[in-house]
Design a protein around this motif. Structure first.
Motif, PDB file in Angstrom:
ATOM      1  N   LYS A  80      32.896  36.661  47.244  1.00 49.04           N
ATOM      2  CA  LYS A  80      33.078  37.185  45.893  1.00 49.04           C
ATOM      3  C   LYS A  80      34.214  36.570  45.077  1.00 49.04           C
ATOM      4  O   LYS A  80      33.989  36.201  43.932  1.00 49.04           O
ATOM      5  CB  LYS A  80      33.217  38.703  45.923  1.00 49.04           C
ATOM      6  CG  LYS A  80      33.118  39.301  44.555  1.00 49.04           C
ATOM      7  CD  LYS A  80      32.998  40.794  44.599  1.00 49.04           C
ATOM      8  CE  LYS A  80      32.716  41.304  43.198  1.00 49.04           C
ATOM      9  NZ  LYS A  80      32.399  42.696  43.193  1.00 49.04           N
ATOM     10  N   PRO A  81      35.425  36.419  45.574  1.00 43.31           N
ATOM     11  CA  PRO A  81      36.432  35.888  44.651  1.00 43.31           C
ATOM     12  C   PRO A  81      36.211  34.410  44.299  1.00 43.31           C
ATOM     13  O   PRO A  81      36.771  33.910  43.336  1.00 43.31           O
ATOM     14  CB  PRO A  81      37.751  36.082  45.375  1.00 43.31           C
ATOM     15  CG  PRO A  81      37.414  36.313  46.795  1.00 43.31           C
ATOM     16  CD  PRO A  81      35.992  36.783  46.856  1.00 43.31           C
ATOM     17  N   TRP A  82      35.385  33.737  45.064  1.00 44.86           N
ATOM     18  CA  TRP A  82      35.170  32.308  44.817  1.00 44.86           C
ATOM     19  C   TRP A  82      33.817  32.101  44.131  1.00 44.86           C
ATOM     20  O   TRP A  82      33.661  32.407  42.972  1.00 44.86           O
ATOM     21  CB  TRP A  82      35.334  31.518  46.119  1.00 44.86           C
ATOM     22  CG  TRP A  82      36.767  31.597  46.576  1.00 44.86           C
ATOM     23  CD1 TRP A  82      37.337  32.557  47.358  1.00 44.86           C
ATOM     24  CD2 TRP A  82      37.827  30.737  46.180  1.00 44.86           C
ATOM     25  NE1 TRP A  82      38.689  32.342  47.482  1.00 44.86           N
ATOM     26  CE2 TRP A  82      39.010  31.216  46.779  1.00 44.86           C
ATOM     27  CE3 TRP A  82      37.903  29.595  45.396  1.00 44.86           C
ATOM     28  CZ2 TRP A  82      40.248  30.589  46.603  1.00 44.86           C
ATOM     29  CZ3 TRP A  82      39.127  28.963  45.222  1.00 44.86           C
ATOM     30  CH2 TRP A  82      40.286  29.471  45.818  1.00 44.86           C
ATOM     31  N   ASP A  93      30.827  33.545  44.899  1.00 46.89           N
ATOM     32  CA  ASP A  93      30.096  34.822  44.854  1.00 46.89           C
ATOM     33  C   ASP A  93      28.580  34.633  44.939  1.00 46.89           C
ATOM     34  O   ASP A  93      27.853  34.899  43.990  1.00 46.89           O
ATOM     35  CB  ASP A  93      30.482  35.607  43.602  1.00 46.89           C
ATOM     36  CG  ASP A  93      29.962  37.039  43.615  1.00 46.89           C
ATOM     37  OD1 ASP A  93      29.378  37.474  44.635  1.00 46.89           O
ATOM     38  OD2 ASP A  93      30.133  37.729  42.595  1.00 46.89           O
ATOM     39  N   ARG A 109      28.848  31.303  38.159  1.00 50.81           N
ATOM     40  CA  ARG A 109      29.355  32.684  38.158  1.00 50.81           C
ATOM     41  C   ARG A 109      29.090  33.381  36.821  1.00 50.81           C
ATOM     42  O   ARG A 109      29.905  34.167  36.353  1.00 50.81           O
ATOM     43  CB  ARG A 109      30.836  32.733  38.491  1.00 50.81           C
ATOM     44  CG  ARG A 109      31.157  32.402  39.926  1.00 50.81           C
ATOM     45  CD  ARG A 109      32.635  32.529  40.226  1.00 50.81           C
ATOM     46  NE  ARG A 109      33.200  33.789  39.789  1.00 50.81           N
ATOM     47  CZ  ARG A 109      33.475  34.836  40.565  1.00 50.81           C
ATOM     48  NH1 ARG A 109      33.243  34.770  41.855  1.00 50.81           N
ATOM     49  NH2 ARG A 109      33.994  35.937  40.070  1.00 50.81           N
ATOM     50  N   SER A 142      39.122  27.307  37.053  1.00 50.16           N
ATOM     51  CA  SER A 142      39.583  28.377  36.168  1.00 50.16           C
ATOM     52  C   SER A 142      38.625  28.604  34.988  1.00 50.16           C
ATOM     53  O   SER A 142      38.541  29.718  34.476  1.00 50.16           O
ATOM     54  CB  SER A 142      40.992  28.071  35.649  1.00 50.16           C
ATOM     55  OG  SER A 142      41.025  26.808  35.005  1.00 50.16           O
ATOM     56  N   GLY A 191      36.128  31.086  36.515  1.00 50.74           N
ATOM     57  CA  GLY A 191      36.620  32.245  37.258  1.00 50.74           C
ATOM     58  C   GLY A 191      36.427  32.103  38.758  1.00 50.74           C
ATOM     59  O   GLY A 191      36.225  33.099  39.455  1.00 50.74           O
ATOM     60  N   GLY A 201      37.767  31.564  42.363  1.00 48.78           N
ATOM     61  CA  GLY A 201      38.990  31.664  43.151  1.00 48.78           C
ATOM     62  C   GLY A 201      39.625  33.024  43.002  1.00 48.78           C
ATOM     63  O   GLY A 201      39.301  33.797  42.106  1.00 48.78           O
ATOM     64  N   GLY A 202      40.523  33.314  43.907  1.00 48.37           N
ATOM     65  CA  GLY A 202      41.206  34.590  43.842  1.00 48.37           C
ATOM     66  C   GLY A 202      42.225  34.726  44.945  1.00 48.37           C
ATOM     67  O   GLY A 202      42.284  33.934  45.873  1.00 48.37           O
ATOM     68  N   GLY A 203      43.034  35.739  44.810  1.00 52.76           N
ATOM     69  CA  GLY A 203      44.017  36.044  45.840  1.00 52.76           C
ATOM     70  C   GLY A 203      45.077  34.975  45.988  1.00 52.76           C
ATOM     71  O   GLY A 203      45.306  34.168  45.088  1.00 52.76           O
ATOM     72  N   ASN A 238      44.649  31.223  45.133  1.00 54.33           N
ATOM     73  CA  ASN A 238      44.554  30.809  43.741  1.00 54.33           C
ATOM     74  C   ASN A 238      45.931  30.633  43.106  1.00 54.33           C
ATOM     75  O   ASN A 238      46.032  30.309  41.939  1.00 54.33           O
ATOM     76  CB  ASN A 238      43.739  31.841  42.949  1.00 54.33           C
ATOM     77  CG  ASN A 238      42.933  31.204  41.851  1.00 54.33           C
ATOM     78  OD1 ASN A 238      42.596  30.028  41.911  1.00 54.33           O
ATOM     79  ND2 ASN A 238      42.628  31.975  40.834  1.00 54.33           N
ATOM     80  N   GLU A 239      46.983  30.857  43.876  1.00 55.78           N
ATOM     81  CA  GLU A 239      48.342  30.754  43.354  1.00 55.78           C
ATOM     82  C   GLU A 239      48.896  29.352  43.548  1.00 55.78           C
ATOM     83  O   GLU A 239      48.624  28.693  44.556  1.00 55.78           O
ATOM     84  CB  GLU A 239      49.249  31.752  44.070  1.00 55.78           C
ATOM     85  CG  GLU A 239      48.847  33.194  43.806  1.00 55.78           C
ATOM     86  CD  GLU A 239      49.623  34.182  44.655  1.00 55.78           C
ATOM     87  OE1 GLU A 239      50.603  33.784  45.311  1.00 55.78           O
ATOM     88  OE2 GLU A 239      49.242  35.359  44.672  1.00 55.78           O
TER      89      GLU A 239
END
Length: 189
Positions: free
Chosen positions: A91-93, A95, A126, A157, A160, A162-164, A167-168
């Motif tokens: 999901k965060p990538w 999905d 996405r 980006s 959308g 990536g996540g967590g 993604n930093e």
């Protein structure tokens, strides 16, 4: 044979030849690839999408009449590392459950030089659609088919992806180069 009859026959033959050139070419999936690479903590990780469909209607005589559509099965992503693949399609990538397909649909085609094309279109990943221009080079094949190759970059980006903690900072690069090699069969007649 009269001149009007010969002209009509010639016009008919040209029309048929033009239609043959402009007819969609079937994708030869076993000889086609869509590859990507991404830098993760400074190390390049390469992968590919193993399942996709492409419909390409390329008319060298009238490039502006050409069309292309590619549909990629997100779950077919592979990097050779099952754990990394599971994260990439979660999901965060990408999905894969919420957005099982990524698509590209052309909106315009230009030919700045023989066998070279600039395919403008909309890339949707996405559920986010972004305009993109894809450079494409073609090479005729001995069997009457066509090899279409090219590449472009995607900014995660923009879609959308990536996540967590990954993604930093620069843990995973935002820029993802994509290359493709599509083998197309002879045009349908």
């Amino acid at each position: 044979m009269s001149l009007p009859v010969r002209t009509a026959i010639a016009a008919g033959l040209l029309a048929v030849c033009g239609l043959a050139l402009a007819a969609p070419r079937p994708l030869v999936a076993a000889k086609s690839r869509i590859d990507f690479s991404v830098k993760e903590m400074g190390v390049t990780v390469s992968g590919q999408f193993r399942k996709f469909e492409a419909t390409i209607d390329l008319d060298p005589a009238r490039p502006e009449a050409s069309k292309a559509e590619v549909v990629v099965d997100i779950a077919s992503l592979t990097t050779g590392d099952a754990d990394a693949d599971a994260i990439a399609v979660d999901k965060p990538w990408l999905d894969k459950l919420g957005f099982p397909k990524a698509t590209f649909k052309s909106t315009a085609v230009k030919s700045p030089a023989p066998n070279r094309y600039e395919v403008s279109g909309v890339l949707t990943i996405r559920g986010k659609a972004r305009p993109i221009v894809v450079p494409l080079t073609t090479a005729a094949q001995a069997d009457g088919g066509l090899l279409a190759t090219g590449g472009f970059s995607v900014r995660r980006s923009d879609f959308g992806i990536g996540g967590g903690e990954w993604n930093e900072g620069d843990l995973v690069a935002d820029e993802v180069p994509v290359t493709f090699s599509l083998t197309l069969g002879p045009a349908a007649r």
